[in-house]
Write a protein that holds these residues in place. Structure first.
Motif, PDB file in Angstrom:
ATOM      1  N   TYR A 142     -12.495  11.467   2.884  1.00 57.44           N
ATOM      2  CA  TYR A 142     -13.611  10.636   3.345  1.00 57.44           C
ATOM      3  C   TYR A 142     -14.927  11.352   3.055  1.00 57.44           C
ATOM      4  N   GLY A 194      -8.380   2.124  -0.514  1.00 54.32           N
ATOM      5  CA  GLY A 194      -9.704   2.180   0.106  1.00 54.32           C
ATOM      6  C   GLY A 194     -10.272   0.792   0.261  1.00 54.32           C
ATOM      7  N   TYR A 207     -10.370   6.888   2.252  1.00 55.19           N
ATOM      8  CA  TYR A 207      -9.323   6.582   1.281  1.00 55.19           C
ATOM      9  C   TYR A 207      -8.046   7.301   1.702  1.00 55.19           C
ATOM     10  N   VAL A 216     -15.040   7.223  -7.304  1.00 52.40           N
ATOM     11  CA  VAL A 216     -13.579   7.224  -7.322  1.00 52.40           C
ATOM     12  C   VAL A 216     -13.047   8.460  -8.035  1.00 52.40           C
ATOM     13  N   ILE A 222      -5.563   4.033  -7.742  1.00 55.10           N
ATOM     14  CA  ILE A 222      -6.359   3.762  -6.545  1.00 55.10           C
ATOM     15  C   ILE A 222      -6.481   2.257  -6.375  1.00 55.10           C
ATOM     16  N   ILE A 256     -12.968  11.172  -5.544  1.00 51.59           N
ATOM     17  CA  ILE A 256     -11.880  10.941  -4.582  1.00 51.59           C
ATOM     18  C   ILE A 256     -10.556  11.433  -5.156  1.00 51.59           C
ATOM     19  N   VAL A 284      -8.437  -0.632  -4.524  1.00 53.63           N
ATOM     20  CA  VAL A 284      -9.675  -0.914  -3.792  1.00 53.63           C
ATOM     21  C   VAL A 284      -9.626  -2.354  -3.319  1.00 53.63           C
TER      22      VAL A 284
END
Length: 251
Positions: free
Chosen positions: A115, A86, A155, A100, A3, A103, A5
């Motif tokens: 989302y 994201g 995301y 996270v 992920i 997610i 960020v």
């Protein structure tokens, strides 16, 4: 799943610590943290660099002049190597340390984005919720009425940016809304809502700072819809305030 960020900063020394620490506190480990600074003149970058060792190679940053927050976000997207991207604003922070993780667990092979919810607080009292923004009501048919998922909770897979484009710099306030119209209306991405409070936001964002900015954002919403072939008008966009205030179930 990695992920990425992204945090865009500019003279954010007063708030950036809580943003960074909320990323470090996440229970999910495979996070690439990218900070794109607009050549701050305060201590923002000194603070950012002081946290670099804590990320153990998972932090990237750049500090240079840009054309505004959306330009900074676009730079971050270009730098991102994660499967999913994201945005976490420099005066916001994750509401809990498992955001996270939730997610990642929500994504499956066929899903393009997830989302959830966010809430706003007074900058002087971060524990008191001033406004709760739930994305549960959102569906693509409501875009023409100005509704979209809470942007800080959105995301999306990196490939969607590659296929559909990043933030348009034609908009000063509503580039995130324009992006949602393109993603959901023009490209029909598959997204999932998570009933979870993702982000705590301090009041005072660009789109809510004044009546003038609110009206400007609404006009940009109309422009975004019309440019993407989705019919709307200012009256239809402003209906969202009646729906939010009175809880009307019109759709």
């Amino acid at each position: 799943m990695k992920i990425s960020v992204i945090t865009a900063t500019y003279n954010s020394a007063k708030t950036i610590k809580s943003t960074i620490e909320s990323v470090l506190a996440q229970s999910y480990a495979d996070i690439e943290y990218i900070i794109v600074d607009g050549n701050s003149h305060d201590e923002t970058m000194q603070i950012v660099k002081s946290y670099e060792p804590s990320f153990r190679g998972r932090m990237k940053y750049v500090s240079e002049p840009d054309k505004g927050i959306y330009d900074a976000m676009n730079k971050g997207i270009e730098m991102a190597t994660g499967d999913v991207v994201g945005i976490l604003n420099s005066d916001d922070f994750y509401t809990s340390d498992d955001v996270v993780q939730h997610i990642v667990e929500a994504f499956d092979e066929d899903l393009d984005a997830v989302y959830g919810d966010i809430h706003f607080v007074n900058p002087n009292n971060l524990k008191k919720c001033v406004r709760y923004y739930s994305s549960a009501v959102f569906r693509p048919s409501l875009l023409r009425f100005g509704f979209m998922p809470a942007h800080p909770s959105f995301y999306v897979r990196k490939r969607i940016y590659n296929e559909c484009g990043k933030y348009s710099l034609e908009y000063k306030i509503a580039a995130d809304y324009d992006m949602m119209v393109r993603f959901f209306y023009n490209h029909g991405i598959k997204a999932k809502y998570i009933k979870k409070d993702f982000v705590t936001m301090r009041m005072g964002g660009a789109s809510t700072r004044s009546i003038k900015n609110i009206m400007k954002a609404n006009l940009e919403d109309v422009k975004a819809c019309n440019r993407n072939g989705l019919y709307t008008n200012l009256f239809m966009i402003c209906l969202k305030y009646l729906i939010k205030v009175f809880g009307l179930r019109m759709f």
